[in-house]
Design a protein around this motif. Sequence first.
Motif, PDB file in Angstrom:
ATOM      1  N   MET A  41     -42.610  20.807  49.288  1.00  0.00           N
ATOM      2  CA  MET A  41     -41.455  21.496  49.819  1.00  0.00           C
ATOM      3  C   MET A  41     -40.737  22.200  48.686  1.00  0.00           C
ATOM      4  O   MET A  41     -40.559  21.637  47.620  1.00  0.00           O
ATOM      5  N   MET A  42     -40.322  23.448  48.894  1.00  0.00           N
ATOM      6  CA  MET A  42     -39.591  24.194  47.897  1.00  0.00           C
ATOM      7  C   MET A  42     -38.219  24.530  48.468  1.00  0.00           C
ATOM      8  O   MET A  42     -38.107  25.022  49.582  1.00  0.00           O
ATOM      9  N   VAL A  43     -37.176  24.248  47.703  1.00  0.00           N
ATOM     10  CA  VAL A  43     -35.811  24.534  48.113  1.00  0.00           C
ATOM     11  C   VAL A  43     -35.266  25.620  47.204  1.00  0.00           C
ATOM     12  O   VAL A  43     -35.387  25.526  45.982  1.00  0.00           O
ATOM     13  N   LYS A  44     -34.687  26.662  47.781  1.00  0.00           N
ATOM     14  CA  LYS A  44     -34.068  27.723  46.999  1.00  0.00           C
ATOM     15  C   LYS A  44     -32.564  27.592  47.145  1.00  0.00           C
ATOM     16  O   LYS A  44     -32.056  27.375  48.231  1.00  0.00           O
ATOM     17  N   PHE A  45     -31.858  27.742  46.022  1.00  0.00           N
ATOM     18  CA  PHE A  45     -30.417  27.615  46.010  1.00  0.00           C
ATOM     19  C   PHE A  45     -29.769  28.981  45.958  1.00  0.00           C
ATOM     20  O   PHE A  45     -30.243  29.878  45.279  1.00  0.00           O
ATOM     21  N   THR A  46     -28.662  29.140  46.706  1.00  0.00           N
ATOM     22  CA  THR A  46     -27.897  30.382  46.670  1.00  0.00           C
ATOM     23  C   THR A  46     -26.444  30.064  46.375  1.00  0.00           C
ATOM     24  O   THR A  46     -25.973  28.957  46.613  1.00  0.00           O
ATOM     25  N   ASP A  47     -25.722  31.068  45.866  1.00  0.00           N
ATOM     26  CA  ASP A  47     -24.305  30.867  45.590  1.00  0.00           C
ATOM     27  C   ASP A  47     -23.480  31.279  46.809  1.00  0.00           C
ATOM     28  O   ASP A  47     -24.015  31.513  47.883  1.00  0.00           O
ATOM     29  N   ASP A  48     -22.156  31.391  46.619  1.00  0.00           N
ATOM     30  CA  ASP A  48     -21.243  31.691  47.723  1.00  0.00           C
ATOM     31  C   ASP A  48     -21.510  33.027  48.403  1.00  0.00           C
ATOM     32  O   ASP A  48     -21.248  33.189  49.583  1.00  0.00           O
ATOM     33  N   ILE A  49     -22.033  33.995  47.658  1.00  0.00           N
ATOM     34  CA  ILE A  49     -22.259  35.312  48.240  1.00  0.00           C
ATOM     35  C   ILE A  49     -23.706  35.511  48.678  1.00  0.00           C
ATOM     36  O   ILE A  49     -24.104  36.593  49.058  1.00  0.00           O
TER      37      ILE A  49
ATOM     38  N   ILE B 194     -15.755  19.397  24.444  1.00  0.00           N
ATOM     39  CA  ILE B 194     -16.586  20.487  23.941  1.00  0.00           C
ATOM     40  C   ILE B 194     -15.709  21.721  23.787  1.00  0.00           C
ATOM     41  O   ILE B 194     -15.015  22.106  24.716  1.00  0.00           O
ATOM     42  N   GLU B 195     -15.732  22.305  22.619  1.00  0.00           N
ATOM     43  CA  GLU B 195     -15.021  23.561  22.377  1.00  0.00           C
ATOM     44  C   GLU B 195     -16.058  24.670  22.338  1.00  0.00           C
ATOM     45  O   GLU B 195     -16.792  24.799  21.368  1.00  0.00           O
ATOM     46  N   ALA B 196     -16.120  25.438  23.396  1.00  0.00           N
ATOM     47  CA  ALA B 196     -17.094  26.530  23.462  1.00  0.00           C
ATOM     48  C   ALA B 196     -16.430  27.734  24.116  1.00  0.00           C
ATOM     49  O   ALA B 196     -15.644  27.574  25.048  1.00  0.00           O
ATOM     50  N   PRO B 197     -16.756  28.920  23.651  1.00  0.00           N
ATOM     51  CA  PRO B 197     -16.207  30.111  24.305  1.00  0.00           C
ATOM     52  C   PRO B 197     -16.887  30.338  25.654  1.00  0.00           C
ATOM     53  O   PRO B 197     -18.033  29.931  25.862  1.00  0.00           O
ATOM     54  N   ILE B 198     -16.176  30.975  26.538  1.00  0.00           N
ATOM     55  CA  ILE B 198     -16.722  31.277  27.864  1.00  0.00           C
ATOM     56  C   ILE B 198     -18.019  32.072  27.737  1.00  0.00           C
ATOM     57  O   ILE B 198     -18.943  31.906  28.535  1.00  0.00           O
ATOM     58  N   GLU B 199     -18.123  32.882  26.716  1.00  0.00           N
ATOM     59  CA  GLU B 199     -19.314  33.714  26.516  1.00  0.00           C
ATOM     60  C   GLU B 199     -20.575  32.882  26.294  1.00  0.00           C
ATOM     61  O   GLU B 199     -21.685  33.400  26.405  1.00  0.00           O
TER      62      GLU B 199
ATOM     63  N   ASP C 220     -24.934  31.793  32.681  1.00  0.00           N
ATOM     64  CA  ASP C 220     -24.892  32.305  34.056  1.00  0.00           C
ATOM     65  C   ASP C 220     -23.863  33.441  34.138  1.00  0.00           C
ATOM     66  O   ASP C 220     -22.665  33.223  33.958  1.00  0.00           O
ATOM     67  N   ASP C 221     -24.344  34.651  34.427  1.00  0.00           N
ATOM     68  CA  ASP C 221     -23.476  35.829  34.436  1.00  0.00           C
ATOM     69  C   ASP C 221     -22.318  35.714  35.421  1.00  0.00           C
ATOM     70  O   ASP C 221     -21.190  36.088  35.101  1.00  0.00           O
ATOM     71  N   GLU C 222     -22.583  35.213  36.619  1.00  0.00           N
ATOM     72  CA  GLU C 222     -21.535  35.145  37.639  1.00  0.00           C
ATOM     73  C   GLU C 222     -20.474  34.107  37.292  1.00  0.00           C
ATOM     74  O   GLU C 222     -19.285  34.353  37.504  1.00  0.00           O
ATOM     75  N   VAL C 223     -20.886  32.971  36.775  1.00  0.00           N
ATOM     76  CA  VAL C 223     -19.927  31.936  36.375  1.00  0.00           C
ATOM     77  C   VAL C 223     -19.087  32.449  35.213  1.00  0.00           C
ATOM     78  O   VAL C 223     -17.862  32.306  35.208  1.00  0.00           O
ATOM     79  N   ARG C 224     -19.745  33.053  34.237  1.00  0.00           N
ATOM     80  CA  ARG C 224     -19.029  33.591  33.073  1.00  0.00           C
ATOM     81  C   ARG C 224     -18.006  34.637  33.519  1.00  0.00           C
ATOM     82  O   ARG C 224     -16.845  34.616  33.100  1.00  0.00           O
ATOM     83  N   LYS C 225     -18.417  35.540  34.416  1.00  0.00           N
ATOM     84  CA  LYS C 225     -17.520  36.590  34.912  1.00  0.00           C
ATOM     85  C   LYS C 225     -16.318  35.988  35.651  1.00  0.00           C
ATOM     86  O   LYS C 225     -15.180  36.407  35.451  1.00  0.00           O
ATOM     87  N   ALA C 226     -16.570  34.981  36.479  1.00  0.00           N
ATOM     88  CA  ALA C 226     -15.488  34.344  37.234  1.00  0.00           C
ATOM     89  C   ALA C 226     -14.477  33.687  36.295  1.00  0.00           C
ATOM     90  O   ALA C 226     -13.257  33.834  36.470  1.00  0.00           O
ATOM     91  N   LEU C 227     -14.962  32.972  35.284  1.00  0.00           N
ATOM     92  CA  LEU C 227     -14.060  32.310  34.338  1.00  0.00           C
ATOM     93  C   LEU C 227     -13.272  33.322  33.508  1.00  0.00           C
ATOM     94  O   LEU C 227     -12.081  33.110  33.227  1.00  0.00           O
ATOM     95  N   LEU C 228     -13.926  34.417  33.131  1.00  0.00           N
ATOM     96  CA  LEU C 228     -13.202  35.454  32.383  1.00  0.00           C
ATOM     97  C   LEU C 228     -12.123  36.097  33.250  1.00  0.00           C
ATOM     98  O   LEU C 228     -11.028  36.401  32.764  1.00  0.00           O
ATOM     99  N   GLU C 229     -12.413  36.294  34.540  1.00  0.00           N
ATOM    100  CA  GLU C 229     -11.397  36.845  35.449  1.00  0.00           C
ATOM    101  C   GLU C 229     -10.193  35.914  35.523  1.00  0.00           C
ATOM    102  O   GLU C 229      -9.048  36.362  35.451  1.00  0.00           O
ATOM    103  N   ILE C 230     -10.455  34.621  35.687  1.00  0.00           N
ATOM    104  CA  ILE C 230      -9.364  33.646  35.768  1.00  0.00           C
ATOM    105  C   ILE C 230      -8.580  33.622  34.457  1.00  0.00           C
ATOM    106  O   ILE C 230      -7.351  33.646  34.446  1.00  0.00           O
ATOM    107  N   LYS C 231      -9.289  33.599  33.337  1.00  0.00           N
ATOM    108  CA  LYS C 231      -8.644  33.547  32.018  1.00  0.00           C
ATOM    109  C   LYS C 231      -7.768  34.777  31.785  1.00  0.00           C
ATOM    110  O   LYS C 231      -6.703  34.684  31.166  1.00  0.00           O
TER     111      LYS C 231
END
Length: 152
Positions: free
Chosen positions: A1-9, A65-70, A74-85
């Motif tokens: 069985m193969m399961v594919k994951f999708t995000d909110d959109i 952990i001290e890490a920059p958002i960059e 994951d492009d979408e997660v990074r973009k979302a966090l930068l928008e919030i920031k």
Amino acid sequence: MMVKFTDDIGAMEEALDTGGPTPAEDNEYFHIGRMIAVSIVHGGPGLCCLSPNFFLNLIGKEKKIEAPIEDIPDDEVRKALLEIKDATSLNELRELTEKHSSMLQTAGCYRFMMNLEDKKRIVDEYMQWYFIYRNQFSIQSFLHKIIPKNIM
């Protein structure tokens, strides 16, 4: 069985669950640890693939952990966090946290924004979840199978 994951959109996520054994079930961490140990014993390099912050967290010297958002691949997660920031008003911040509520809820850091300063807290909490808590099983497996107890 193969399961594919999708995000909110509905976009495809990078993970696929093929139902096969995990690296921990296949003892891959144990074998990697043995290779690292043999390398060190024979004067070769040790484990150089971990970031300094992650290594300090792994050995218990740093809790956070001290890490920059960059650093998030994951492009979408990074973009979302930068928008919030980068939100400049409380209303904008509330709209953005609502827009990305599913992502934030998954990490356990979704909440009602009381002031603009809450954006730093929510981004920091998400970063901790992304780099540490979502990988906790693998990290614990790594610690218990690779690192000898007398080093810890």
